[in-house]
Design a protein around this motif. Structure first.
Motif, mmCIF file in Angstrom:
data_model
loop_
_atom_site.group_PDB
_atom_site.id
_atom_site.type_symbol
_atom_site.label_atom_id
_atom_site.label_comp_id
_atom_site.label_asym_id
_atom_site.label_seq_id
_atom_site.Cartn_x
_atom_site.Cartn_y
_atom_site.Cartn_z
ATOM 1 N N SER A 142 -2.307 -9.091 14.967
ATOM 2 C CA SER A 142 -2.964 -8.025 14.225
ATOM 3 C C SER A 142 -1.916 -7.184 13.484
ATOM 4 N N GLY A 143 -2.190 -6.894 12.221
ATOM 5 C CA GLY A 143 -1.281 -6.063 11.433
ATOM 6 C C GLY A 143 -0.239 -6.837 10.655
ATOM 7 N N CYS A 144 -0.228 -8.187 10.771
ATOM 8 C CA CYS A 144 0.827 -8.954 10.086
ATOM 9 C C CYS A 144 0.490 -9.202 8.607
ATOM 10 N N GLY A 145 -0.708 -8.843 8.168
ATOM 11 C CA GLY A 145 -1.024 -8.955 6.743
ATOM 12 C C GLY A 145 -2.055 -10.013 6.396
ATOM 13 N N LYS A 146 -2.770 -10.531 7.379
ATOM 14 C CA LYS A 146 -3.722 -11.618 7.114
ATOM 15 C C LYS A 146 -4.868 -11.170 6.201
ATOM 16 N N SER A 147 -5.477 -10.036 6.538
ATOM 17 C CA SER A 147 -6.603 -9.577 5.706
ATOM 18 C C SER A 147 -6.114 -9.138 4.326
ATOM 19 N N THR A 148 -4.909 -8.624 4.275
ATOM 20 C CA THR A 148 -4.326 -8.273 2.982
ATOM 21 C C THR A 148 -4.176 -9.526 2.122
ATOM 22 N N TYR B 12 0.885 -1.161 0.000
ATOM 23 C CA TYR B 12 0.000 0.000 0.000
ATOM 24 C C TYR B 12 0.921 1.208 0.000
ATOM 25 N N ALA C 200 2.988 -4.673 2.885
ATOM 26 C CA ALA C 200 2.148 -5.480 3.776
ATOM 27 C C ALA C 200 2.358 -6.981 3.590
HETATM 28 N N1 LIG Z 1 -6.218 -0.406 2.513
HETATM 29 C C1 LIG Z 1 -5.066 -0.201 3.155
HETATM 30 N N2 LIG Z 1 -4.323 0.902 2.901
HETATM 31 C C2 LIG Z 1 -3.145 1.115 3.541
HETATM 32 N N3 LIG Z 1 -2.600 0.276 4.446
HETATM 33 C C3 LIG Z 1 -3.294 -0.833 4.749
HETATM 34 C C4 LIG Z 1 -4.557 -1.133 4.123
HETATM 35 N N4 LIG Z 1 -5.002 -2.321 4.634
HETATM 36 C C5 LIG Z 1 -4.067 -2.726 5.508
HETATM 37 N N5 LIG Z 1 -3.047 -1.845 5.583
HETATM 38 C C6 LIG Z 1 -1.797 -1.997 6.399
HETATM 39 O O1 LIG Z 1 -1.205 -3.217 6.023
HETATM 40 C C7 LIG Z 1 -0.709 -3.932 7.158
HETATM 41 C C8 LIG Z 1 -1.389 -5.285 7.260
HETATM 42 O O2 LIG Z 1 -2.761 -5.093 7.584
HETATM 43 P P1 LIG Z 1 -3.828 -6.285 7.585
HETATM 44 O O3 LIG Z 1 -3.680 -7.088 6.345
HETATM 45 O O4 LIG Z 1 -5.161 -5.681 7.835
HETATM 46 O O5 LIG Z 1 -3.356 -7.141 8.846
HETATM 47 P P2 LIG Z 1 -4.163 -8.188 9.744
HETATM 48 O O6 LIG Z 1 -5.400 -8.609 9.000
HETATM 49 O O7 LIG Z 1 -3.195 -9.307 9.975
HETATM 50 O O8 LIG Z 1 -4.480 -7.485 11.026
HETATM 51 C C9 LIG Z 1 -0.945 -3.010 8.341
HETATM 52 O O9 LIG Z 1 0.232 -2.246 8.527
HETATM 53 C C10 LIG Z 1 -2.096 -2.131 7.884
HETATM 54 O O10 LIG Z 1 -2.069 -0.886 8.528
#
Ligand SMILES: Nc1ncnc2c1ncn2[C@@H]1O[C@H](COP(=O)(O)OP(=O)(O)O)[C@@H](O)[C@H]1O
Ligand SMILES: [Mg+2]
Length: 317
Positions: free
Chosen positions: A40-46, A15, A20
Motif C-alpha cells: 500500500s502506498g507504492c503508487g499502484k492506484s496512481t 502530487y 508518487a
Molecule cells: N490525490 C492525491 N493527492 C496527493 N497524494 C496522493 C494522491 N493519491 C495518492 N497520493 C499519495 O501517493 C502515494 C501513492 O499512493 P497510491 O497510488 O494510492 O498507492 P497504492 O495504490 O499503491 O496504495 C502515497 O504516498 C499517497 O499518499
C-alpha cells in the motif's frame, strides 16, 4: 513479435512535493494479463489513474503512456475522454464507483453504449447478454435493479460487464477483488481468466495480494516506492525472485507460510518519504543485502534472461 498494445515509458507523476511515480516503464501485449504488485502506498492506484488518462487534478505527469502506438497522455482531454471507454476502461476496488446510485443498472449499461448507433432495445439486449456472460443469474431482473440492490460480488461482476461492454483495448482493474470475501475473490478471478480468452485487448490487474497475481497473470511488475523494482513471468517472480524486495514480499505471502496461522510476517521498516530526492536505492534502508553502492548510486537494471529483470546492485551477485 507484435508491438505492445500498452507501452508505458519513463512515467513520472507528482502530487506537489510527493513523487508518487518515478520513471515507471511497463508494457502489455494484446491477450496478455499483466499484474502490478506492491505494498500500500507504492503508487499502484496512481499508475492506474495515468493508464486511464485521469490523473488527479493538479498532479504533474511526465513520460509516455502509449496505447496502440499513440501517446494517450499527450492528447487533449476531449480526445482522452473519447478514448476512455473506446480504448481504455477501468474496474475499481469499489464497484459503486462505476455506477450512478439513482439509475437502474439497465439504463446505465445502455448509456455506456451511447457511441453505438444501434437501437435502444438492442443495446439493452447486449447489456443483458453481457450480464449473463459475467454470471448474473437473472440478467433481465438485474437490469431493472439499482446497484445497491446487488450483493458485493454481483456488483463487481456488473462493473466488469460495464467495462467489457465498451470493448476496450486496455482493461485496468485496480484491486478488483480486495473488497470481496475469499469465495467471491476466487469467482472473480475465475471470471477474469475466462474473459481473457474472448477479450482481444490487454488486461492490467493491480493488487497488493500476490495470490491474485499467481492465479491470473502472465507477467508481473513489482513496484516499490513509485518505481518498478522487478519484472518477470509469474513463474520467475514466484520461484526465482531476484530483487530483495520481491523475496521479502513472497516471504510475507500467507500461501508461502507453513504451519498454524500465526501472525503474518511483515517487511520491517516502511516506505521512504516520497518527497525530495531519493539517493541510491529506495529499498536500501530496509534491505538485508544493502552495501555501500546502494546508498550512493541508483540501482542498475540487471536482466536475467529475456523476460526477467531486477533493478538492484546486488541482484546479479
Ligand atoms: N490525490 C492525491 N493527492 C496527493 N497524494 C496522493 C494522491 N493519491 C495518492 N497520493 C499519495 O501517493 C502515494 C501513492 O499512493 P497510491 O497510488 O494510492 O498507492 P497504492 O495504490 O499503491 O496504495 C502515497 O504516498 C499517497 O499518499
Ligand atoms: Mg491503491
Amino acid at each position: 513479435m507484435t508491438a505492445p498494445l500498452l507501452d508505458v515509458r519513463g512515467l513520472s507523476l507528482s502530487y506537489g512535493p510527493v513523487r508518487a511515480l518515478r520513471g515507471v516503464s511497463i508494457d502489455a501485449r494484446a491477450g496478455e494479463i499483466i499484474g502490478i504488485v506492491g505494498e500500500s502506498g507504492c503508487g499502484k492506484s496512481t499508475l492506474a489513474s495515468a493508464l486511464i488518462g485521469l490523473p488527479a487534478p493538479g498532479a504533474t505527469v511526465a513520460g509516455e503512456v502509449r496505447i496502440a502506438g499513440e501517446d494517450f497522455l499527450a492528447l487533449p482531454e476531449a480526445r482522452r475522454r473519447e478514448w476512455r471507454g473506446a480504448r481504455v476502461a477501468m474496474v475499481f476496488q469499489d464497484p459503486m464507483t462505476s455506477f450512478n446510485p439513482v439509475l437502474t443498472l439497465g439504463d446505465q449499461l445502455v448509456d455506456f453504449q451511447h457511441r453505438s448507433p444501434v437501437p435502444r432495445a438492442e443495446k439493452r439486449a447486449r447489456a443483458a447478454a453481457i450480464l449473463a456472460r459475467v454470471g448474473l443469474p437473472d440478467p433481465d431482473l438485474a437490469l431493472r435493479r439499482h446497484i445497491h440492490e446487488l450483493s458485493g460480488g454481483m456488483r463487481q461482476r456488473a462493473a466488469i460487464a460495464a467495462a467489457l461492454l465498451m470493448r476496450p483495448m486496455l482493461l485496468v482493474a485496480d484491486e478488483p477483488t480486495t473488497a470481496l470475501d475469499v469465495t467471491m475473490e476466487a469467482q472473480i478471478i475465475h471470471l477474469l481468466r475466462e474473459l481473457r480468452a474472448e477479450h482481444q485487448g490487454a488486461i492490467v490487474v493491480i493488487t497488493h495480494h500476490l495470490g491474485v497475481i499467481g492465479e491470473l497473470c502472465d507477467r508481473v511488475y513489482v513496484m516499490y516506492a513509485g518505481e518498478v523494482v522487478e519484472e518477470g513471468t509469474v513463474d520467475e517472480i514466484y520461484h526465482s525472485p531476484r530483487h530483495p524486495y520481491t523475496r521479502a514480499l513472497i516471504d510475507c505471502d500467507p500461501a508461502h507460510i507453513d504451519g498454524p496461522a500465526g501472525r503474518l510476517p511483515t517487511i520491517p521498516g516502511r516506505l521512504p518519504d516520497l518527497t525530495g530526492t531519493l539517493r541510491g536505492c529506495a529499498f536500501q534502508p530496509r534491505c538485508p543485502r544493502a552495501g555501500p553502492r546502494c546508498l550512493a548510486l541508483a540501482p542498475p537494471r540487471v536482466a536475467f534472461g529475456p523476460t526477467q529483470a531486477a533493478f538492484c546492485h546486488e541482484a546479479g551477485r
